[in-house]
Design a protein around this motif. Structure first.
Motif, PDB file in Angstrom:
ATOM      1  N   THR A   4       0.898  -1.041   0.012  1.00 43.13           N
ATOM      2  CA  THR A   4      -0.088  -0.033   0.044  1.00 43.13           C
ATOM      3  C   THR A   4       0.764   1.064  -0.057  1.00 43.13           C
ATOM      4  N   SER A   5       0.253   2.402  -0.162  1.00 42.03           N
ATOM      5  CA  SER A   5       1.008   3.723  -0.216  1.00 42.03           C
ATOM      6  C   SER A   5       1.881   3.911   1.089  1.00 42.03           C
ATOM      7  N   SER A   6       1.556   3.240   2.135  1.00 41.82           N
ATOM      8  CA  SER A   6       2.223   3.513   3.519  1.00 41.82           C
ATOM      9  C   SER A   6       3.148   2.402   3.551  1.00 41.82           C
ATOM     10  N   GLY A   7       3.433   1.529   2.657  1.00 39.83           N
ATOM     11  CA  GLY A   7       4.479   0.470   2.913  1.00 39.83           C
ATOM     12  C   GLY A   7       3.953  -0.817   3.429  1.00 39.83           C
ATOM     13  N   ILE A   8       2.563  -1.006   3.709  1.00 39.20           N
ATOM     14  CA  ILE A   8       2.154  -2.325   4.059  1.00 39.20           C
ATOM     15  C   ILE A   8       1.849  -3.345   2.995  1.00 39.20           C
ATOM     16  N   TYR A   9       2.528  -4.558   3.348  1.00 42.34           N
ATOM     17  CA  TYR A   9       2.662  -5.746   2.435  1.00 42.34           C
ATOM     18  C   TYR A   9       1.058  -6.512   2.621  1.00 42.34           C
ATOM     19  N   TRP A  10       0.522  -6.884   1.541  1.00 39.93           N
ATOM     20  CA  TRP A  10      -0.664  -7.557   1.670  1.00 39.93           C
ATOM     21  C   TRP A  10      -0.911  -8.582   0.495  1.00 39.93           C
ATOM     22  N   GLU A  11      -1.354  -9.706   0.401  1.00 40.10           N
ATOM     23  CA  GLU A  11      -1.689 -10.706  -0.241  1.00 40.10           C
ATOM     24  C   GLU A  11      -3.261 -11.303  -0.158  1.00 40.10           C
ATOM     25  N   GLU A  12      -3.716 -11.896  -1.436  1.00 41.06           N
ATOM     26  CA  GLU A  12      -5.165 -12.102  -1.549  1.00 41.06           C
ATOM     27  C   GLU A  12      -5.193 -13.611  -1.558  1.00 41.06           C
ATOM     28  N   HIS A  13      -6.157 -14.210  -1.166  1.00 41.54           N
ATOM     29  CA  HIS A  13      -6.365 -15.676  -1.358  1.00 41.54           C
ATOM     30  C   HIS A  13      -7.765 -15.940  -1.393  1.00 41.54           C
ATOM     31  N   GLY A  14      -8.259 -16.774  -2.511  1.00 42.84           N
ATOM     32  CA  GLY A  14      -9.574 -17.543  -2.335  1.00 42.84           C
ATOM     33  C   GLY A  14     -10.673 -16.551  -2.854  1.00 42.84           C
ATOM     34  N   GLY A  16     -14.887 -15.388  -2.902  1.00 43.36           N
ATOM     35  CA  GLY A  16     -16.151 -15.426  -2.182  1.00 43.36           C
ATOM     36  C   GLY A  16     -16.953 -14.063  -2.035  1.00 43.36           C
ATOM     37  N   PRO A  17     -17.966 -14.106  -1.404  1.00 44.84           N
ATOM     38  CA  PRO A  17     -19.189 -12.995  -1.418  1.00 44.84           C
ATOM     39  C   PRO A  17     -18.500 -12.307  -0.133  1.00 44.84           C
ATOM     40  N   LEU A  18     -17.884 -12.717   0.809  1.00 42.60           N
ATOM     41  CA  LEU A  18     -17.297 -12.234   1.966  1.00 42.60           C
ATOM     42  C   LEU A  18     -15.799 -11.936   2.067  1.00 42.60           C
ATOM     43  N   THR A  19     -15.475 -10.871   2.448  1.00 43.27           N
ATOM     44  CA  THR A  19     -14.172 -10.301   2.473  1.00 43.27           C
ATOM     45  C   THR A  19     -13.718 -10.616   4.008  1.00 43.27           C
ATOM     46  N   LEU A  20     -12.605 -11.180   4.213  1.00 42.33           N
ATOM     47  CA  LEU A  20     -12.017 -11.581   5.303  1.00 42.33           C
ATOM     48  C   LEU A  20     -10.683 -10.638   5.411  1.00 42.33           C
ATOM     49  N   VAL A  21     -10.245  -9.940   6.377  1.00 37.00           N
ATOM     50  CA  VAL A  21      -9.013  -9.329   6.550  1.00 37.00           C
ATOM     51  C   VAL A  21      -8.454  -9.835   7.647  1.00 37.00           C
ATOM     52  N   MET A  22      -7.194 -10.333   7.510  1.00 37.03           N
ATOM     53  CA  MET A  22      -6.597 -11.046   8.412  1.00 37.03           C
ATOM     54  C   MET A  22      -5.138 -10.542   8.924  1.00 37.03           C
ATOM     55  N   LEU A  23      -5.157 -10.252  10.398  1.00 37.53           N
ATOM     56  CA  LEU A  23      -4.015  -9.689  10.678  1.00 37.53           C
ATOM     57  C   LEU A  23      -3.210 -10.956  11.759  1.00 37.53           C
ATOM     58  N   PRO A  24      -1.956 -10.833  11.333  1.00 35.94           N
ATOM     59  CA  PRO A  24      -0.952 -12.031  12.149  1.00 35.94           C
ATOM     60  C   PRO A  24      -0.866 -11.525  13.735  1.00 35.94           C
ATOM     61  N   GLY A  25       0.000 -12.129  14.170  1.00 34.72           N
ATOM     62  CA  GLY A  25       0.166 -11.886  15.558  1.00 34.72           C
ATOM     63  C   GLY A  25       1.650 -10.969  15.727  1.00 34.72           C
ATOM     64  N   PHE A  26       2.056 -10.917  16.983  1.00 35.95           N
ATOM     65  CA  PHE A  26       3.342 -10.177  17.098  1.00 35.95           C
ATOM     66  C   PHE A  26       4.296 -11.097  16.863  1.00 35.95           C
ATOM     67  N   GLY A  27       5.337 -10.597  15.984  1.00 33.93           N
ATOM     68  CA  GLY A  27       6.706 -11.312  15.517  1.00 33.93           C
ATOM     69  C   GLY A  27       6.299 -12.164  14.411  1.00 33.93           C
ATOM     70  N   ALA A  28       4.950 -12.390  13.939  1.00 34.77           N
ATOM     71  CA  ALA A  28       4.647 -13.409  12.903  1.00 34.77           C
ATOM     72  C   ALA A  28       4.583 -12.305  11.362  1.00 34.77           C
ATOM     73  N   SER A  29       4.608 -13.117  10.467  1.00 36.62           N
ATOM     74  CA  SER A  29       4.551 -12.567   9.263  1.00 36.62           C
ATOM     75  C   SER A  29       3.193 -13.057   8.728  1.00 36.62           C
ATOM     76  N   ALA A  30       2.769 -12.767   7.145  1.00 31.24           N
ATOM     77  CA  ALA A  30       1.508 -13.015   6.708  1.00 31.24           C
ATOM     78  C   ALA A  30       1.343 -14.738   6.609  1.00 31.24           C
ATOM     79  N   ASP A  31       2.623 -15.260   6.674  1.00 33.41           N
ATOM     80  CA  ASP A  31       2.485 -16.761   6.484  1.00 33.41           C
ATOM     81  C   ASP A  31       1.868 -17.202   7.534  1.00 33.41           C
ATOM     82  N   LEU A  32       1.865 -16.726   8.794  1.00 29.29           N
ATOM     83  CA  LEU A  32       1.084 -17.362   9.843  1.00 29.29           C
ATOM     84  C   LEU A  32      -0.399 -17.539   9.387  1.00 29.29           C
ATOM     85  N   MET A  33      -0.936 -16.402   8.852  1.00 33.20           N
ATOM     86  CA  MET A  33      -2.348 -16.399   8.455  1.00 33.20           C
ATOM     87  C   MET A  33      -2.656 -17.234   7.202  1.00 33.20           C
TER      88      MET A  33
END
Length: 266
Positions: A4-14, A16-33
């Protein structure tokens, strides 16, 4: 890779009609989710690296919940999401709560996985203080991750992702943000909410998690006796199943008035 414009990395999976935004825990990367997302079907899933973590290390990150929430809210807007369900893991759940409180218009539901308790902790918390002191120390972090694992053979990758966290974010959260409380604001949350708790979680006090559930009108808790704090790596299928069950039930009934759901134990 998308940022994003602020430097946040994101990725998309799957899809469906419903969007889930998933936020990992402390110390973890997107791989956790990502591991959890593989077991979700029928949803569009967007996973964001937290500020100061993983591939978001250039994003501003001072460890305070209000600024972390603001940065991630802006990132969600940058991606073009208008309505979504928030799934937060540990620290990610505390940020999700802050987003739901500060920017409620787009949030349709809230799920906390082994959530960080809203009242925060004290400077004497040995687990938190131990991780704070272990910044950049591979051996100490490896031992720390193993100590909070149920199955250390499945959690060793967390040490590597912890080493990517910026120093400002690391100490800003563990020595600052983790001490703050947003417990008195929980009664303002008016969306379907579920906390997935682990019976073998040695990081977050279960009594405090349950107190949070009681403060959120109409919320529920699911206590899974075999889950530890790193269940996203150890039992991602189980976590995904509980997320799906809650969302499929609650979102379909979202027009009904809040009802005290209570606690179920598995």
């Amino acid at each position: 890779m998308p940022h994003t414009s602020s430097g946040i990395y994101w990725e998309e999976h799957g899809q469906g009609p419903l969007t889930l935004v998933m936020l990992p825990g402390f110390g973890a990367s997107a791989d956790l989710m990502t591991g959890i997302a593989r077991h979700l079907s029928g949803f569009r899933v967007l996973i964001f690296d937290l500020p100061g973590h993983g591939q978001s290390v250039r994003a501003p990150a001072d460890g305070r919940l209000s600024t972390l929430a603001a940065t991630l809210h802006d990132a969600i807007n940058d991606v073009g999401v208008d309505a979504y369900c928030l799934v937060g893991y540990s620290l990610g759940s505390a940020i999700a709560v802050r987003i739901a409180l500060d920017y409620p218009d787009g949030v349709r539901a809230l799920v906390g996985v082994v959530p960080w308790n809203a009242a925060g902790t004290t400077a004497g918390d040995e687990v938190i203080a131990g991780f704070d002191a272990a910044y950049g120390n591979v051996e100490a972090l490896t031992q720390g991750v193993a100590a909070i694992s149920v199955d250390p053979s499945k959690t060793s990758s967390l040490t590597s992702s912890m080493l990517t966290v910026t120093e400002q974010m690391w100490h800003g959260w563990l020595a600052g943000g983790a001490l703050t409380s947003q417990a008195d604001e929980l009664s303002e949350i008016r969306i379907p909410t579920c906390y997935i708790l682990g019976g073998k979680d040695v990081v977050v006090d279960q009594a405090k998690q349950l107190d949070d559930v009681r403060r959120i009108p109409g919320s529920r808790a699911v206590l899974l006796s075999e889950l530890g704090h790193l269940c996203g790596l150890e039992m991602p299928d189980v976590v995904a199943n509980e997320i799906s069950n809650f969302l499929e039930t609650e979102i379909s009934n979202r027009c009904q008035p809040p009802v005290e759901k209570g606690i179920s134990v598995v």
